[in-house]
Motif scaffolding. Structure first.
Motif, PDB file in Angstrom:
ATOM      1  N   GLY A 181      -1.457  14.280  -5.239  1.00 51.72           N
ATOM      2  CA  GLY A 181      -2.020  14.573  -3.932  1.00 51.72           C
ATOM      3  C   GLY A 181      -2.260  13.314  -3.114  1.00 51.72           C
ATOM      4  N   TRP A 182      -3.182  13.436  -2.191  1.00 55.39           N
ATOM      5  CA  TRP A 182      -3.502  12.348  -1.269  1.00 55.39           C
ATOM      6  C   TRP A 182      -4.586  11.472  -1.871  1.00 55.39           C
ATOM      7  CZ3 TRP A 182      -2.180  12.267   4.266  1.00 55.39           C
ATOM      8  CH2 TRP A 182      -1.194  13.198   4.590  1.00 55.39           C
ATOM      9  N   GLY A 183      -4.582  10.193  -1.497  1.00 55.87           N
ATOM     10  CA  GLY A 183      -5.628   9.300  -1.963  1.00 55.87           C
ATOM     11  C   GLY A 183      -5.418   7.870  -1.493  1.00 55.87           C
ATOM     12  N   TYR A 184      -6.234   6.990  -2.039  1.00 58.76           N
ATOM     13  CA  TYR A 184      -6.206   5.572  -1.687  1.00 58.76           C
ATOM     14  C   TYR A 184      -5.579   4.727  -2.788  1.00 58.76           C
ATOM     15  CZ  TYR A 184      -9.454   6.941   1.971  1.00 58.76           C
ATOM     16  OH  TYR A 184     -10.023   7.530   3.060  1.00 58.76           O
ATOM     17  N   GLY A 185      -4.867   5.338  -3.711  1.00 55.88           N
ATOM     18  CA  GLY A 185      -4.270   4.630  -4.830  1.00 55.88           C
ATOM     19  C   GLY A 185      -3.105   3.750  -4.409  1.00 55.88           C
ATOM     20  N   PRO A 186      -2.549   3.003  -5.365  1.00 52.06           N
ATOM     21  CA  PRO A 186      -1.463   2.076  -5.042  1.00 52.06           C
ATOM     22  C   PRO A 186      -0.162   2.803  -4.717  1.00 52.06           C
ATOM     23  CG  PRO A 186      -1.870   2.088  -7.397  1.00 52.06           C
ATOM     24  CD  PRO A 186      -2.945   2.912  -6.777  1.00 52.06           C
ATOM     25  N   ILE A 187       0.613   2.223  -3.815  1.00 53.58           N
ATOM     26  CA  ILE A 187       1.915   2.762  -3.457  1.00 53.58           C
ATOM     27  C   ILE A 187       2.948   2.368  -4.504  1.00 53.58           C
ATOM     28  CG2 ILE A 187       3.760   2.690  -1.730  1.00 53.58           C
ATOM     29  CD1 ILE A 187       1.588   2.237   0.380  1.00 53.58           C
ATOM     30  N   MET A 188       2.860   1.125  -5.001  1.00 48.69           N
ATOM     31  CA  MET A 188       3.804   0.650  -6.013  1.00 48.69           C
ATOM     32  C   MET A 188       3.041   0.152  -7.225  1.00 48.69           C
ATOM     33  SD  MET A 188       5.080  -2.981  -4.324  1.00 48.69           S
ATOM     34  CE  MET A 188       6.352  -3.259  -5.476  1.00 48.69           C
ATOM     35  N   THR A 189       3.697   0.179  -8.376  1.00 49.13           N
ATOM     36  CA  THR A 189       3.078  -0.330  -9.591  1.00 49.13           C
ATOM     37  C   THR A 189       3.874  -1.528 -10.078  1.00 49.13           C
ATOM     38  OG1 THR A 189       4.366   1.231 -10.895  1.00 49.13           O
ATOM     39  CG2 THR A 189       2.109   1.863 -10.342  1.00 49.13           C
ATOM     40  N   PRO A 190       3.229  -2.561 -10.553  1.00 47.66           N
ATOM     41  CA  PRO A 190       1.789  -2.732 -10.636  1.00 47.66           C
ATOM     42  C   PRO A 190       1.164  -2.873  -9.253  1.00 47.66           C
ATOM     43  CG  PRO A 190       2.879  -4.756 -11.300  1.00 47.66           C
ATOM     44  CD  PRO A 190       3.950  -3.729 -11.080  1.00 47.66           C
ATOM     45  N   ALA A 191      -0.070  -2.449  -9.141  1.00 45.73           N
ATOM     46  CA  ALA A 191      -0.736  -2.414  -7.843  1.00 45.73           C
ATOM     47  C   ALA A 191      -1.000  -3.806  -7.291  1.00 45.73           C
ATOM     48  CB  ALA A 191      -2.051  -1.648  -7.960  1.00 45.73           C
ATOM     49  N   TRP A 192      -1.319  -4.742  -8.161  1.00 38.10           N
ATOM     50  CA  TRP A 192      -1.633  -6.102  -7.741  1.00 38.10           C
ATOM     51  C   TRP A 192      -0.449  -7.005  -8.061  1.00 38.10           C
ATOM     52  CZ3 TRP A 192      -6.148  -6.650  -5.138  1.00 38.10           C
ATOM     53  CH2 TRP A 192      -7.060  -5.603  -5.249  1.00 38.10           C
ATOM     54  N   VAL A 193      -0.348  -8.112  -7.366  1.00 39.51           N
ATOM     55  CA  VAL A 193       0.787  -9.022  -7.540  1.00 39.51           C
ATOM     56  C   VAL A 193       0.820  -9.569  -8.957  1.00 39.51           C
ATOM     57  CG1 VAL A 193       1.843 -11.148  -6.748  1.00 39.51           C
ATOM     58  CG2 VAL A 193       0.753  -9.643  -5.113  1.00 39.51           C
ATOM     59  N   VAL A 194      -0.290 -10.096  -9.422  1.00 42.75           N
ATOM     60  CA  VAL A 194      -0.364 -10.649 -10.779  1.00 42.75           C
ATOM     61  C   VAL A 194      -1.148  -9.664 -11.634  1.00 42.75           C
ATOM     62  CG1 VAL A 194      -1.132 -12.575 -12.196  1.00 42.75           C
ATOM     63  CG2 VAL A 194      -0.297 -13.000  -9.896  1.00 42.75           C
ATOM     64  N   ASP A 195      -0.467  -9.069 -12.595  1.00 43.65           N
ATOM     65  CA  ASP A 195      -1.141  -8.151 -13.496  1.00 43.65           C
ATOM     66  C   ASP A 195      -1.354  -8.838 -14.844  1.00 43.65           C
ATOM     67  OD1 ASP A 195       1.546  -8.203 -14.090  1.00 43.65           O
ATOM     68  OD2 ASP A 195       1.658  -6.112 -14.657  1.00 43.65           O
TER      69      ASP A 195
ATOM     70  N   PRO B   2      -6.278   8.130   3.581  1.00 47.73           N
ATOM     71  CA  PRO B   2      -5.548   8.400   2.334  1.00 47.73           C
ATOM     72  C   PRO B   2      -4.082   8.702   2.638  1.00 47.73           C
ATOM     73  CG  PRO B   2      -6.901  10.270   2.928  1.00 47.73           C
ATOM     74  CD  PRO B   2      -7.222   9.192   3.908  1.00 47.73           C
ATOM     75  N   LEU B   3      -3.216   8.339   1.689  1.00 47.20           N
ATOM     76  CA  LEU B   3      -1.787   8.574   1.857  1.00 47.20           C
ATOM     77  C   LEU B   3      -1.301   9.608   0.843  1.00 47.20           C
ATOM     78  CD1 LEU B   3      -0.449   4.943   2.335  1.00 47.20           C
ATOM     79  CD2 LEU B   3      -0.850   6.669   4.077  1.00 47.20           C
ATOM     80  N   PRO B   4      -0.272  10.378   1.182  1.00 47.53           N
ATOM     81  CA  PRO B   4       0.261  11.341   0.230  1.00 47.53           C
ATOM     82  C   PRO B   4       0.986  10.642  -0.912  1.00 47.53           C
ATOM     83  CG  PRO B   4       1.621  11.285   2.196  1.00 47.53           C
ATOM     84  CD  PRO B   4       0.436  10.420   2.465  1.00 47.53           C
ATOM     85  N   GLY B   5       0.826  11.162  -2.097  1.00 44.86           N
ATOM     86  CA  GLY B   5       1.488  10.590  -3.262  1.00 44.86           C
ATOM     87  C   GLY B   5       0.810   9.358  -3.818  1.00 44.86           C
ATOM     88  N   CYS B   6      -0.367   9.026  -3.355  1.00 43.14           N
ATOM     89  CA  CYS B   6      -1.114   7.858  -3.813  1.00 43.14           C
ATOM     90  C   CYS B   6      -2.511   8.281  -4.274  1.00 43.14           C
ATOM     91  CB  CYS B   6      -1.244   6.825  -2.698  1.00 43.14           C
ATOM     92  SG  CYS B   6       0.303   6.266  -2.022  1.00 43.14           S
ATOM     93  N   PRO B   7      -2.607   9.057  -5.339  1.00 42.69           N
ATOM     94  CA  PRO B   7      -3.927   9.544  -5.754  1.00 42.69           C
ATOM     95  C   PRO B   7      -4.805   8.417  -6.277  1.00 42.69           C
ATOM     96  CG  PRO B   7      -2.310  10.074  -7.408  1.00 42.69           C
ATOM     97  CD  PRO B   7      -1.554   9.498  -6.248  1.00 42.69           C
ATOM     98  N   ASN B   8      -6.109   8.610  -6.196  1.00 45.99           N
ATOM     99  CA  ASN B   8      -7.051   7.617  -6.716  1.00 45.99           C
ATOM    100  C   ASN B   8      -6.941   7.498  -8.226  1.00 45.99           C
ATOM    101  OD1 ASN B   8      -7.934   7.391  -4.086  1.00 45.99           O
ATOM    102  ND2 ASN B   8      -9.625   8.796  -4.377  1.00 45.99           N
ATOM    103  N   ASP B   9      -6.704   8.608  -8.887  1.00 46.95           N
ATOM    104  CA  ASP B   9      -6.513   8.633 -10.335  1.00 46.95           C
ATOM    105  C   ASP B   9      -5.031   8.435 -10.628  1.00 46.95           C
ATOM    106  OD1 ASP B   9      -6.704   9.052 -13.052  1.00 46.95           O
ATOM    107  OD2 ASP B   9      -6.800  11.234 -12.890  1.00 46.95           O
ATOM    108  N   PRO B  10      -4.665   7.456 -11.482  1.00 44.31           N
ATOM    109  CA  PRO B  10      -3.244   7.221 -11.753  1.00 44.31           C
ATOM    110  C   PRO B  10      -2.516   8.431 -12.324  1.00 44.31           C
ATOM    111  CG  PRO B  10      -4.591   5.470 -12.696  1.00 44.31           C
ATOM    112  CD  PRO B  10      -5.523   6.505 -12.173  1.00 44.31           C
ATOM    113  N   ASN B  11      -3.225   9.322 -12.988  1.00 49.30           N
ATOM    114  CA  ASN B  11      -2.601  10.513 -13.554  1.00 49.30           C
ATOM    115  C   ASN B  11      -2.711  11.731 -12.644  1.00 49.30           C
ATOM    116  OD1 ASN B  11      -1.960   9.087 -15.898  1.00 49.30           O
ATOM    117  ND2 ASN B  11      -3.999   9.461 -16.732  1.00 49.30           N
ATOM    118  N   GLY B  12      -3.281  11.525 -11.472  1.00 53.34           N
ATOM    119  CA  GLY B  12      -3.482  12.643 -10.561  1.00 53.34           C
ATOM    120  C   GLY B  12      -2.311  12.851  -9.626  1.00 53.34           C
TER     121      GLY B  12
END
Length: 143
Positions: free
Chosen positions: A109-123, A97-107
């Motif tokens: 702390g640390w997590g496996y969430g996306p570093i940049m938004t949108p998370a995927w290339v094609v949204d 897990p990385l800091p500032g990348c929570p699993n919940d978009p509104n959360g």
């Protein structure tokens, strides 16, 4: 013996990838987050170049054709580079897990969430002519 270990590893990976595909965010087991992060990183590295035509389109619709060709091109190249770097970071650190990348978009702390938004290339907003996302699979908001 070697074949059975490889078969077992591939079977476990297939069950983890496809067996948990229909779970909601609250029901995801802990092992799904690293796999999602790895797949997001691979997709960002493989399809990051699509940022250039998407920025052409975005800038052209906001500012016009000349701005789309000039400013949109420059903006697309910078987003392409950022998308590639983020993809490499996601692939290299998918187990951690990385800091500032929570699993919940509104959360937080640390997590496996996306570093940049949108998370995927094609949204969903950049899906031209329903090429990636079919309209019948999209949920409409209920208010």
């Amino acid at each position: 013996m070697k074949f059975s270990k490889l078969f077992f590893a591939c079977s476990v990976l297939a069950v983890l990838c496809f067996g948990t595909a229909r779970l909601s965010a609250a029901d995801k087991p802990w092992v799904v987050y690293p796999i999602e992060k790895l797949s997001r990183g691979v997709a960002n590295v493989a399809f990051g170049v699509l940022e250039i035509p998407m920025k052409w389109h975005d800038v052209t619709t906001e500012m016009g054709g000349i701005a789309g060709l000039t400013y949109g091109s420059i903006k697309g190249v910078f987003w392409f580079i950022a998308r590639e770097v983020v993809g490499v970071i996601d692939v290299a650190t998918f187990l951690f897990p990385l800091p500032g990348c929570p699993n919940d978009p509104n959360g937080y702390g640390w997590g496996y969430g996306p570093i940049m938004t949108p998370a995927w290339v094609v949204d969903v907003e950049h899906d031209w002519n329903n090429f990636i996302y079919d309209e019948s699979t999209m949920a409409s908001p209920t208010y």
